[in-house]
Design an enzyme around this catalytic site. Structure first.
Site, PDB file in Angstrom:
ATOM      1  CE  LYS A   1     -11.171  51.048   6.624  1.00  0.00           C
ATOM      2  NZ  LYS A   1     -10.805  52.302   5.926  1.00  0.00           N
TER       3      LYS A   1
ATOM      4  CB  SER B   1      -8.354  53.586   8.378  1.00  0.00           C
ATOM      5  OG  SER B   1      -9.271  53.843   7.310  1.00  0.00           O
TER       6      SER B   1
ATOM      7  CB  SER C   1      -8.266  55.005   4.576  1.00  0.00           C
ATOM      8  OG  SER C   1      -8.207  56.016   5.547  1.00  0.00           O
TER       9      SER C   1
END
Length: 477
Positions: free
Chosen positions: A79, A153, A177
């Protein structure tokens, strides 16, 4: 060559061992897959160049010499809130659009030390707390239906794995997330125990609620990655020694495992397709020898609101230095920061007191069960234009619904794992979340592995990227 990316970690390692393929071939396949599908999905922010080339070549030499490490030559992503020396970490924000990392995050160093090859940095919501429509990089679309969001996320991480760019990725989770996008993309995602995986080199958000963990297609692959990134790091003040090895195998008949079925809160807002898949999940495991038992978590209905209060307050402190650049932020981010800035010290302390109360309630529940199972999210993936979730035809605000189950783990610090359980009538994945006592990730991974050995939901490829070989009929084996 594109088919190489559909292999899981174990299949890749065996193919390397026999010399059927090489890590350099797989890296090329991964890049080709990104080039083919990412214009539609927008999952990747940065494709790693020379660093990946060197790592793949080194892995090929190690296999030739008979000296492979645990993840030798396995491609992975991260990420884009996780630093890699010399690469830009945008955090999905105009504020960090040109921020070049000065060091490499501990989790990346550990994965690379185990032989893994970093292929890409993946899209996220702004600073892992903004809305789906990222102001810098745009939204990440779901491979199961590109009109829908992949989830946040760790948006790009989930979309990339579902699209078979590579088998595993590392994300972060402050309110769901890792687990929400894993749920909506049909993956296995693990939010570890607070402090089990170091956050050193990860852009800070919320020290109380945030953790770092793996996303994968299977529980076995998630366990392989978790095994190498977990453990103490003196640079992370929350880091803890991990007390035991991760063993993702569970005998449901020799020593029956008891699964807690929680009270009604987790089902009050729940689409019928999600609920039906949950019931079938329990039925499969009961037939295999698992037991179920009702459990009560009286304070669970308040966990999402209190957890967001803690998260937004700590995030507002983390981003106070950029207060003069509000015009550059995502409007969703600004609203959440405003909520955090309005929290008084007394309210913040009361939230932490509630956290202790909730931990106590969970401790009592875990005295009678090995884990608790609940729907991961109330619905399947939301439409990107409307930003609502559909529960039996009723449209609910995305932000009010998506973390009903997941915030429980962030606020208390216990581990949570999601895994696919089926599909809704539109063909989007449903999912179950398993929640366990601190440092019992191995039990959760073992239960997920047991379910995946009995079913085939985790092996089905999204239609967007499916070849005739992988587009099999999903379901029980």
């Amino acid at each position: 060559m594109n088919d190489l990316c559909a292999l899981d970690v174990g299949e890749l390692l065996e193919a390397y061992r026999t010399g059927a393929i090489s890590p350099t071939e797989v890296l090329a396949s991964s890049r080709a897959r990104i080039a083919r599908y990412d214009e539609q999905l927008n999952a990747v922010v940065t494709v790693i160049g020379e660093r990946a080339d060197r790592a793949a070549a080194a892995s090929a030499r190690r296999w030739a010499q008979g000296r492979p490490r645990p993840l030798e030559g396995v491609p992975f992503g991260i990420k884009d809130v996780i630093d890699v020396h010399g690469e830009i970490t945008t955090s999905g924000s105009k504020i960090h659009a040109r921020r070049v990392a000065e060091r490499t995050a501990t989790v990346v160093r550990r994965a690379e030390a185990a032989g893994a090859v970093l292929v890409a940095k993946e899209g996220t919501t702004e600073f892992a707390i903004g809305g789906p429509h990222n102001p810098l990089n745009g939204p990440v679309r779901n491979p199961w239906d590109v009109r829908r969001w992949s989830g946040g996320s760790s948006s790009g991480s989930a979309a990339a794995i579902a699209a078979r760019y590579y088998p595993v990725s590392i994300g972060s989770d402050a309110g769901g997330s890792i687990r929400v996008p894993s749920s909506w993309c049909g993956l296995t995602g693990l939010k570890p125990t607070c402090g089990a995986v170091p956050r050193t080199g990860v852009v800070p958000l919320s020290p109380t609620t945030e953790t770092v963990g793996p996303l994968a297609r299977t529980a076995v692959d998630a366990a392989r990655l978790f095994e190498v990134i977990r453990g103490y790091d003196e640079e992370d003040p929350r880091s803890q020694d991990y007390p035991s090895a991760v063993v993702p195998a569970l005998d449901l008949t020799g020593s029956p495992v008891t699964i807690g079925v929680p009270d009604s809160y987790f089902f009050d807002v729940c689409d019928d397709a999600v609920g039906s898949a949950y019931d079938q999940f329990l039925d499969v495991l009961r037939r295999a020898g698992a037991r179920t038992r009702p459990v009560s978590i009286p304070s669970a209905p308040l966990a999402q609101a209190v957890g967001y209060q803690v998260l937004f307050t700590e995030a507002a402190v983390s981003h106070a230095e950029f207060g003069d650049r509000l015009h550059d932020y995502d409007p969703v981010f600004i609203r959440r920061m405003s909520q955090g800035l309005l929290t008084s010290a007394a309210d913040y302390l009361r939230a932490l007191q509630f956290r202790h109360q909730l931990q106590t309630e969970l401790g009592r529940a875990f005295a009678d069960v090995d884990m608790i199972a609940m729907p991961s999210t109330p619905s399947t993936a939301p439409d990107l234009d409307e930003l609502t979730v559909s529960v039996n035809g009723q449209r609910l605000p995305l932000y009010e619904a998506q973390s009903r189950s997941t915030m429980l783990g962030n606020l208390t610090g216990v581990p949570g794992l999601v895994l696919p359980t089926g599909w809704d009538p539109a063909g989007c994945p449903t999912s179950v979340q398993l929640v366990g006592p601190p440092f019992r990730e191995g039990v959760l991974l073992g239960m997920a592995r047991a379910f995946q050995e009995l079913t085939d939901f985790h092996n089905t490829t999204p239609p967007l990227v499916a070849s005739p070989k992988t587009a099999q009929e999903p379901g029980a084996k």
